[in-house]
Design a protein around this motif. Structure first.
Motif, PDB file in Angstrom:
ATOM      1  N   LEU A  26       0.869  -1.181   0.000  1.00 48.86           N
ATOM      2  CA  LEU A  26       0.000   0.000   0.000  1.00 48.86           C
ATOM      3  C   LEU A  26       0.906   1.232   0.000  1.00 48.86           C
ATOM      4  O   LEU A  26       1.748   1.395   0.894  1.00 48.86           O
ATOM      5  CB  LEU A  26      -0.886  -0.014   1.253  1.00 48.86           C
ATOM      6  N   GLN A  27       0.755   2.078  -1.043  1.00 51.26           N
ATOM      7  CA  GLN A  27       1.603   3.275  -1.144  1.00 51.26           C
ATOM      8  C   GLN A  27       0.711   4.501  -1.209  1.00 51.26           C
ATOM      9  O   GLN A  27      -0.398   4.439  -1.736  1.00 51.26           O
ATOM     10  CB  GLN A  27       2.448   3.219  -2.419  1.00 51.26           C
ATOM     11  N   TRP A  28       1.211   5.604  -0.713  1.00 52.92           N
ATOM     12  CA  TRP A  28       0.468   6.851  -0.838  1.00 52.92           C
ATOM     13  C   TRP A  28       1.451   8.002  -1.014  1.00 52.92           C
ATOM     14  O   TRP A  28       2.578   7.961  -0.522  1.00 52.92           O
ATOM     15  CB  TRP A  28      -0.431   7.071   0.391  1.00 52.92           C
ATOM     16  N   HIS A  29       1.021   9.000  -1.792  1.00 54.24           N
ATOM     17  CA  HIS A  29       1.844  10.212  -1.923  1.00 54.24           C
ATOM     18  C   HIS A  29       0.944  11.408  -2.193  1.00 54.24           C
ATOM     19  O   HIS A  29      -0.089  11.316  -2.866  1.00 54.24           O
ATOM     20  CB  HIS A  29       2.905  10.059  -3.016  1.00 54.24           C
ATOM     21  N   GLY A  30       1.297  12.510  -1.612  1.00 58.04           N
ATOM     22  CA  GLY A  30       0.556  13.757  -1.780  1.00 58.04           C
ATOM     23  C   GLY A  30       1.535  14.891  -1.545  1.00 58.04           C
ATOM     24  O   GLY A  30       2.747  14.660  -1.440  1.00 58.04           O
ATOM     25  N   THR A  31       1.022  16.110  -1.441  1.00 59.99           N
ATOM     26  CA  THR A  31       1.959  17.231  -1.281  1.00 59.99           C
ATOM     27  C   THR A  31       2.594  17.239   0.114  1.00 59.99           C
ATOM     28  O   THR A  31       3.731  17.664   0.291  1.00 59.99           O
ATOM     29  CB  THR A  31       1.233  18.580  -1.534  1.00 59.99           C
ATOM     30  N   THR A  32       1.870  16.713   1.129  1.00 59.53           N
ATOM     31  CA  THR A  32       2.431  16.758   2.491  1.00 59.53           C
ATOM     32  C   THR A  32       2.757  15.383   3.062  1.00 59.53           C
ATOM     33  O   THR A  32       3.398  15.288   4.099  1.00 59.53           O
ATOM     34  CB  THR A  32       1.423  17.433   3.460  1.00 59.53           C
ATOM     35  N   LYS A  33       2.298  14.335   2.405  1.00 59.23           N
ATOM     36  CA  LYS A  33       2.492  12.985   2.980  1.00 59.23           C
ATOM     37  C   LYS A  33       2.906  12.008   1.906  1.00 59.23           C
ATOM     38  O   LYS A  33       2.388  12.077   0.780  1.00 59.23           O
ATOM     39  CB  LYS A  33       1.153  12.470   3.540  1.00 59.23           C
ATOM     40  N   GLN A  34       3.803  11.122   2.266  1.00 52.67           N
ATOM     41  CA  GLN A  34       4.032   9.951   1.412  1.00 52.67           C
ATOM     42  C   GLN A  34       4.553   8.806   2.266  1.00 52.67           C
ATOM     43  O   GLN A  34       5.154   9.038   3.321  1.00 52.67           O
ATOM     44  CB  GLN A  34       4.972  10.262   0.257  1.00 52.67           C
ATOM     45  N   GLY A  35       4.288   7.609   1.819  1.00 54.74           N
ATOM     46  CA  GLY A  35       4.733   6.462   2.604  1.00 54.74           C
ATOM     47  C   GLY A  35       4.257   5.162   1.985  1.00 54.74           C
ATOM     48  O   GLY A  35       3.597   5.161   0.940  1.00 54.74           O
ATOM     49  N   CYS A  36       4.622   4.065   2.610  1.00 56.76           N
ATOM     50  CA  CYS A  36       4.187   2.760   2.111  1.00 56.76           C
ATOM     51  C   CYS A  36       4.244   1.732   3.242  1.00 56.76           C
ATOM     52  O   CYS A  36       4.925   1.949   4.257  1.00 56.76           O
ATOM     53  CB  CYS A  36       5.036   2.310   0.926  1.00 56.76           C
ATOM     54  N   LEU A  37       3.525   0.660   3.063  1.00 61.89           N
ATOM     55  CA  LEU A  37       3.585  -0.471   3.996  1.00 61.89           C
ATOM     56  C   LEU A  37       3.161  -1.721   3.231  1.00 61.89           C
ATOM     57  O   LEU A  37       2.667  -1.634   2.097  1.00 61.89           O
ATOM     58  CB  LEU A  37       2.700  -0.233   5.223  1.00 61.89           C
ATOM     59  N   VAL A  38       3.366  -2.870   3.852  1.00 66.02           N
ATOM     60  CA  VAL A  38       2.891  -4.129   3.266  1.00 66.02           C
ATOM     61  C   VAL A  38       1.787  -4.649   4.187  1.00 66.02           C
ATOM     62  O   VAL A  38       2.022  -4.830   5.393  1.00 66.02           O
ATOM     63  CB  VAL A  38       4.033  -5.155   3.142  1.00 66.02           C
ATOM     64  N   VAL A  39       0.585  -4.833   3.643  1.00 62.76           N
ATOM     65  CA  VAL A  39      -0.578  -5.138   4.475  1.00 62.76           C
ATOM     66  C   VAL A  39      -0.324  -6.364   5.368  1.00 62.76           C
ATOM     67  O   VAL A  39      -0.503  -6.303   6.595  1.00 62.76           O
ATOM     68  CB  VAL A  39      -1.832  -5.360   3.600  1.00 62.76           C
ATOM     69  N   GLN A  40       0.141  -7.475   4.802  1.00 63.34           N
ATOM     70  CA  GLN A  40       0.300  -8.705   5.581  1.00 63.34           C
ATOM     71  C   GLN A  40       1.360  -8.556   6.669  1.00 63.34           C
ATOM     72  O   GLN A  40       1.286  -9.193   7.717  1.00 63.34           O
ATOM     73  CB  GLN A  40       0.714  -9.898   4.694  1.00 63.34           C
ATOM     74  N   ASP A  41       2.390  -7.732   6.385  1.00 65.78           N
ATOM     75  CA  ASP A  41       3.539  -7.653   7.301  1.00 65.78           C
ATOM     76  C   ASP A  41       3.450  -6.513   8.304  1.00 65.78           C
ATOM     77  O   ASP A  41       4.147  -6.528   9.325  1.00 65.78           O
ATOM     78  CB  ASP A  41       4.842  -7.454   6.503  1.00 65.78           C
ATOM     79  N   ASP A  42       2.662  -5.484   8.002  1.00 62.15           N
ATOM     80  CA  ASP A  42       2.714  -4.261   8.823  1.00 62.15           C
ATOM     81  C   ASP A  42       1.367  -3.848   9.416  1.00 62.15           C
ATOM     82  O   ASP A  42       1.315  -2.832  10.120  1.00 62.15           O
ATOM     83  CB  ASP A  42       3.235  -3.087   7.971  1.00 62.15           C
ATOM     84  N   VAL A  43       0.288  -4.564   9.106  1.00 66.22           N
ATOM     85  CA  VAL A  43      -1.025  -4.148   9.594  1.00 66.22           C
ATOM     86  C   VAL A  43      -1.525  -5.147  10.636  1.00 66.22           C
ATOM     87  O   VAL A  43      -1.567  -6.352  10.397  1.00 66.22           O
ATOM     88  CB  VAL A  43      -2.032  -4.038   8.426  1.00 66.22           C
ATOM     89  N   ILE A  44      -1.875  -4.626  11.818  1.00 64.87           N
ATOM     90  CA  ILE A  44      -2.431  -5.490  12.870  1.00 64.87           C
ATOM     91  C   ILE A  44      -3.874  -5.841  12.525  1.00 64.87           C
ATOM     92  O   ILE A  44      -4.287  -6.996  12.621  1.00 64.87           O
ATOM     93  CB  ILE A  44      -2.390  -4.768  14.235  1.00 64.87           C
ATOM     94  N   GLY A  45      -4.647  -4.833  12.118  1.00 62.47           N
ATOM     95  CA  GLY A  45      -6.048  -5.075  11.801  1.00 62.47           C
ATOM     96  C   GLY A  45      -6.666  -3.859  11.143  1.00 62.47           C
ATOM     97  O   GLY A  45      -5.995  -2.833  10.937  1.00 62.47           O
ATOM     98  N   ILE A  46      -7.927  -3.994  10.831  1.00 64.19           N
ATOM     99  CA  ILE A  46      -8.622  -2.944  10.079  1.00 64.19           C
ATOM    100  C   ILE A  46     -10.027  -2.786  10.672  1.00 64.19           C
ATOM    101  O   ILE A  46     -10.643  -3.766  11.098  1.00 64.19           O
ATOM    102  CB  ILE A  46      -8.662  -3.321   8.576  1.00 64.19           C
ATOM    103  N   LYS A  47     -10.507  -1.528  10.731  1.00 63.22           N
ATOM    104  CA  LYS A  47     -11.848  -1.276  11.268  1.00 63.22           C
ATOM    105  C   LYS A  47     -12.582  -0.336  10.327  1.00 63.22           C
ATOM    106  O   LYS A  47     -11.993   0.630   9.809  1.00 63.22           O
ATOM    107  CB  LYS A  47     -11.705  -0.635  12.656  1.00 63.22           C
ATOM    108  N   ARG A  48     -13.870  -0.622  10.135  1.00 60.27           N
ATOM    109  CA  ARG A  48     -14.689   0.201   9.253  1.00 60.27           C
ATOM    110  C   ARG A  48     -15.295   1.363  10.045  1.00 60.27           C
ATOM    111  O   ARG A  48     -15.823   1.161  11.138  1.00 60.27           O
ATOM    112  CB  ARG A  48     -15.822  -0.669   8.708  1.00 60.27           C
ATOM    113  N   GLY A  49     -15.176   2.584   9.522  1.00 61.71           N
ATOM    114  CA  GLY A  49     -15.825   3.740  10.135  1.00 61.71           C
ATOM    115  C   GLY A  49     -16.820   4.335   9.151  1.00 61.71           C
ATOM    116  O   GLY A  49     -17.139   3.712   8.120  1.00 61.71           O
ATOM    117  N   GLU A  50     -17.312   5.555   9.443  1.00 68.26           N
ATOM    118  CA  GLU A  50     -18.261   6.189   8.530  1.00 68.26           C
ATOM    119  C   GLU A  50     -17.501   6.807   7.373  1.00 68.26           C
ATOM    120  O   GLU A  50     -16.651   7.694   7.569  1.00 68.26           O
ATOM    121  CB  GLU A  50     -19.044   7.271   9.281  1.00 68.26           C
TER     122      GLU A  50
END
Ligand SMILES: Nc1ncnc2c1ncn2[C@@H]1O[C@H](COP(=O)(O)OP(=O)(O)OP(=O)(O)O)[C@@H](O)[C@H]1O
Length: 482
Positions: A26-50
């Motif tokens: 998962l990669q992201w880039h914008g004018t103030t933020k950029q970064g990346c991670l690997v979902v299986q290796d770096d994510v503990i979990g995921i939660k749905r919000g509004e």
């Protein structure tokens, strides 16, 4: 790499272009933020919000230290991804969830907590660190506190295998070894031993947790150990079986005779000092250095054949070859009795004392800061043998300092080899009429020579007659990346 989803969205309030690739990156880039991670290796979990999802991440980051170096350690950070509509949120949530589901993560765990292990912080560690991470990962669990010595073994012997995807202990190594023995004493041990084992360090001796985290390239802390369990990757682990007559134990860590066992047990009187007791007792033992008569024979691995002398049957008293034939004589009622391979006598070698130290280990670390066997592998089918016959007090002092890095094995005073099987015949102190020492298995006294500290009558084995050790390759499974 092709993208699975790519979209303009907000990440923690900043506009970015985010891309989820088929690899799980998962990669992201914008004018103030950029970064990346690997979902299986770096994510503990995921939660749905509004119109949003929250990613509970645990990514590796480097931090410089005051000594000019840097440490690599994972840190928790929650990322909020906000979307323009429900369809986008649904697509991102489901795509990320697929990667987490495909990783083989556990769904329900049996967690065994020793409230008295180490500094007595097992329960606090569970409540403050482990439990919130399991909840973030949406892993269900049943937590049991151990109420008495041997309780973990009873729990492992009786729990319903169909209810859990693995067993986790929040403890020192002692409870983990109890769980192993409990699993292997079950009638259905063949199924039970396939349950992956996880360990979260909360004891005085945390050799297995350190070995696992070191192998995985992770920092040694409780959150990193918990995350390895959440990630659900598995690694096979050799199991040693230690036998004398009708008595047998299964072991994951180590057997020692001489200096290390002496320090372990004779430092009991300094227990109030915490882990410092080992340093104090080691200094006392170096000043009053002991060597022990006796000997051992072993079946060497390829590459270790040139060590020791030819096999000497005189060394072995009450020998019980651990083969299928001997097994039937023992008539074990149930459970796992040990490896059934017959061991060719012609290839055995032997060494005779006196010895300062004989140390047999299954994994590289026997505690957080002691790495006796830097070449030990979890599932190579061999145990690493470290032998010190004699050396000056000053040299021994220097060698012990090298135990942290494992560089002691380069010393000419140390013999370091791999063995498939081992038979120990421990004797009394060299050039003295003083009694023998102790044989230590995974931090517990297996046998002690008459007259040594404590009461030998309750020890499970007898000091003197041969104690046999053999190893079954990859019998157990760890929560650990390969
Ligand atoms: N409630 C309890 N009361 C007494 N002993 C217990 C209890 N729970 C577990 N134990 C015992 O504590 C021993 C050590 O446990 P563990 O390995 O978790 O801790 P440790 O701190 O590494 O051990 P140690 O300080 O003895 O080296 C095990 O033999 C276990 O059976």
């Amino acid at each position: 790499m092709e993208s699975l989803v790519e979209e303009e969205l907000q990440l923690d309030g900043a506009q970015v272009t985010a891309t989820l690739r088929y690899s799980g990156a998962l990669q992201w880039h914008g004018t103030t933020k950029q970064g990346c991670l690997v979902v299986q290796d770096d994510v503990i979990g995921i939660k749905r919000g509004e119109l949003s999802i929250i990613l509970y991440t645990f990514c590796m980051s480097s931090k410089s230290t005051i000594c000019g170096g840097f440490t690599r350690k994972r840190r928790r950070k929650d990322l909020r991804l906000s979307f323009a509509n429900d369809a986008s949120q649904q697509l991102w949530f489901e795509s990320i969830q697929v990667f987490l589901d495909e990783a083989g993560r556990p769904r329900k765990l049996l967690v065994i907590v020793n409230p008295f292990g180490g500094q007595g912080a097992g329960k606090t560690i569970f409540v403050q660190i482990v439990e919130p991470m399991l909840q973030a990962a949406r892993i269900a669990y049943a937590m049991k506190e151990t109420l008495f010595q041997g309780h973990a073994k009873d729990l492992a012997k009786s729990f319903d295998l169909s209810q859990f995807d693995g067993i986790v202990c929040v403890s020192g190594d002692g409870v983990l070894v109890e769980i192993l023995n409990g699993l292997l004493e079950r009638v259905d041990w063949k199924h039970a031993i396939r349950k992956p084992l996880g360990i979260i360090p909360a004891g005085t001796g945390n050799g297995m947790a350190k070995s696992v985290l070191h192998h995985a390239g992770e920092f040694f802390d409780i959150a990193s150990a918990t995350f390895l369990i959440i990630r659900g990757q598995k690694h096979a682990l050799d199991v040693a079986t230690v036998v004398q007559g009708q008595v047998r134990f299964h072991s994951l860590l180590m057997l020692s005779w001489g200096l290390v066992a002496d320090v372990d047990f004779e430092s009991e009187k300094f227990r109030w000092m915490g882990a410092f007791r080992f340093d104090v007792q080691t200094l006392i033992r170096i000043v009053n250095l002991r060597r022990y008569n006796g000997g051992f024979s072993y079946l060497p691995a390829a590459g270790s054949e040139g060590t020791g002398g030819p096999y000497s049957s005189e060394l072995e008293v009450n020998k019980l070859l651990h083969s299928g034939e001997a097994d039937s004589e023992r008539s074990w009622r149930k459970g796992y009795s040990g490896p059934l391979h017959s061991l060719p006598t012609a290839e055995w070698r032997s060494m005779e004392g006196a010895f300062v130290l004989v140390w047999l280990t299954n994994v590289p670390f026997t505690s957080e800061k002691v790495m006796p066997a830097p070449l030990a592998k979890f599932s190579d089918g061999f145990l690493d043998l470290i032998v010190l016959r004699d050396c000056s007090r000053w040299k021994l002092f220097c060698l012990l300092f090298k135990l942290q890095s494992g560089s002691h094995v380069k010393s000419k005073s140390i013999e370091y080899l791999k063995v498939k099987a081992f038979r120990l015949s421990p004797g009394g102190q060299y050039a003295s009429d003083k009694p023998g020492g102790y044989v230590d298995l995974d931090g517990e006294i297996l046998a002690r020579g008459q007259g040594s500290f404590g009461d030998a009558s309750n020890d499970p084995m007898v000091y003197g007659p041969t104690i046999e050790v053999s190893v079954q390759q990859g019998l157990a499974t760890l929560f650990c990346p390969s």
